[in-house]
Design a protein around this motif. Structure first.
Motif, mmCIF file in Angstrom:
data_model
loop_
_atom_site.group_PDB
_atom_site.id
_atom_site.type_symbol
_atom_site.label_atom_id
_atom_site.label_comp_id
_atom_site.label_asym_id
_atom_site.label_seq_id
_atom_site.Cartn_x
_atom_site.Cartn_y
_atom_site.Cartn_z
ATOM 1 N N CYS A 4 39.699 53.394 29.209
ATOM 2 C CA CYS A 4 39.263 52.746 30.564
ATOM 3 C C CYS A 4 38.597 51.471 30.061
ATOM 4 O O CYS A 4 37.586 51.589 29.289
ATOM 5 C CB CYS A 4 38.401 53.692 31.175
ATOM 6 N N LYS A 5 38.942 50.399 30.873
ATOM 7 C CA LYS A 5 38.378 49.185 30.461
ATOM 8 C C LYS A 5 37.876 48.670 31.544
ATOM 9 O O LYS A 5 38.331 48.479 32.763
ATOM 10 C CB LYS A 5 39.143 48.101 29.928
ATOM 11 N N ASN A 6 36.543 48.247 31.965
ATOM 12 C CA ASN A 6 35.917 47.865 32.947
ATOM 13 C C ASN A 6 36.059 48.261 34.274
ATOM 14 O O ASN A 6 36.262 47.630 35.326
ATOM 15 C CB ASN A 6 36.232 46.181 33.077
ATOM 16 N N GLY A 8 35.783 50.256 37.743
ATOM 17 C CA GLY A 8 34.865 50.070 38.817
ATOM 18 C C GLY A 8 35.541 50.524 40.309
ATOM 19 O O GLY A 8 36.872 50.458 40.372
ATOM 20 N N ASP A 18 30.820 51.031 38.055
ATOM 21 C CA ASP A 18 30.944 49.560 37.763
ATOM 22 C C ASP A 18 30.938 49.357 36.314
ATOM 23 O O ASP A 18 30.061 50.013 35.403
ATOM 24 C CB ASP A 18 29.715 49.213 38.408
ATOM 25 N N ASN A 19 32.065 48.594 35.880
ATOM 26 C CA ASN A 19 32.021 48.171 34.633
ATOM 27 C C ASN A 19 31.991 49.333 33.511
ATOM 28 O O ASN A 19 31.378 49.328 32.502
ATOM 29 C CB ASN A 19 31.091 47.280 34.247
ATOM 30 N N ASN A 21 33.497 51.800 30.680
ATOM 31 C CA ASN A 21 34.303 51.829 29.505
ATOM 32 C C ASN A 21 34.432 53.143 28.869
ATOM 33 O O ASN A 21 33.371 53.775 28.666
ATOM 34 C CB ASN A 21 34.029 50.665 28.585
ATOM 35 N N THR A 55 38.289 47.586 40.359
ATOM 36 C CA THR A 55 38.382 46.677 39.006
ATOM 37 C C THR A 55 38.767 47.526 37.902
ATOM 38 O O THR A 55 38.641 48.770 37.839
ATOM 39 C CB THR A 55 36.999 45.956 38.877
ATOM 40 N N GLY A 56 39.440 46.837 36.862
ATOM 41 C CA GLY A 56 39.367 47.763 35.676
ATOM 42 C C GLY A 56 40.809 48.318 35.545
ATOM 43 O O GLY A 56 41.621 48.306 36.160
ATOM 44 N N THR A 227 26.887 53.421 36.122
ATOM 45 C CA THR A 227 27.077 52.511 35.232
ATOM 46 C C THR A 227 26.853 53.360 33.706
ATOM 47 O O THR A 227 25.925 54.409 33.692
ATOM 48 C CB THR A 227 26.291 51.406 35.032
#
Length: 250
Positions: A4-6, A8, A18-19, A21, A55-56, A227
């Motif tokens: 998982c990358k970034n 959100g 949020d963000n 990884n 996102t991500g 986070t």
């Protein structure tokens, strides 16, 4: 196995995750922990297509799964259990597991309606496959019991058995020890290790029982307010002052 990358997701003005990884290697037993409301189950819902990330990216064995449906993601190799048990309570223990075998054992609509043209052979094959899985959880002697009549701890185990029947490469367990007594939790720890080794499956679990987490997980990530707060070995994470503060307060 999983990257998982970034990652959100936002609901209106609220960033639930949020963000975020995450990197999980094949065969690993990985724990995702954090206080209530930290976003852990939301992450599971993102990984399984219940929610679409804002996102991500999410990759399973290098394949992008963003935008896939839960069924497509399950067929790609991710299965899960739920924080609130979702068994078919009016079906037998055996039939709950057989319901997850529909991709493994198939027959035509005509065969299902007439119960001929190999119906008996296919049903026997499913019975055997389901029973083999139930044996791992010591539930094979209760195969004819309605799942809703099982004790709570055994319902938890049955839900794991049903998820395992889809032959996942990545198994997500959402609070598998919830409601279990210490003896049941100890037995569950052994079972989770056993299914990892027997079925060559990677496991990501959410859990509040820190004894279980410390006892079986090789690495942990901690979520707090959506986070990542910390990640590392159980010893590193559980002794991290920020993690202790997040759980216990100042």
């Amino acid at each position: 196995m999983l990257e998982c990358k970034n990652l959100g997701i936002q609901f209106g003005g609220l960033k639930a995750v949020d963000n975020f990884n995450l990197n999980i290697e094949k065969g690993m037993l990985y724990g995702l922990i954090g206080p209530n409301g930290a976003g852990k189950t939301t992450v599971f819902n993102l990984l399984t297509g219940v929610y679409k990330p804002t996102t991500g990216t999410i990759r399973l064995e290098g394949n992008l799964i963003n935008g896939k449906t839960p069924t497509q993601i399950n067929n790609m190799g991710i299965a899960r259990t739920f924080q609130n048990i979702r068994l078919f309570s009016n079906m037998s223990v055996l039939d709950n597991v057989k319901a997850a075998l529909h991709e493994k054992v198939r027959y035509s609509l005509l065969t299902s309606m007439t119960h001929i043209f190999g119906f008996g052979k296919k049903e026997k094959e499913m019975d055997e496959l389901a029973t083999d899985i139930l044996k791992v959880f010591s539930l094979d002697d209760k195969s004819d019991t309605l799942s809703g009549n099982l004790p709570y701890g055994e319902q938890r185990k049955l839900e794991i058995a049903r998820a395992l029947a889809t032959s996942p490469s990545l198994l997500l367990l959402d609070e598998p020890a919830a409601g279990m007594n210490p003896n049941e939790t100890e037995e569950l720890m052994k079972t989770i290790r056993q299914i990892r080794d027997m079925y060559n499956v990677t496991i990501l679990l959410i859990e509040h029982d820190m004894k279980l987490v410390a006892g079986i997980c090789e690495k942990l990530s901690v979520l707090n307010f959506g986070t990542e707060l910390a990640s590392g070995t159980p010893s590193e994470v559980l002794n991290n002052p920020e993690v202790i503060t997040a759980y216990l307060g100042e």
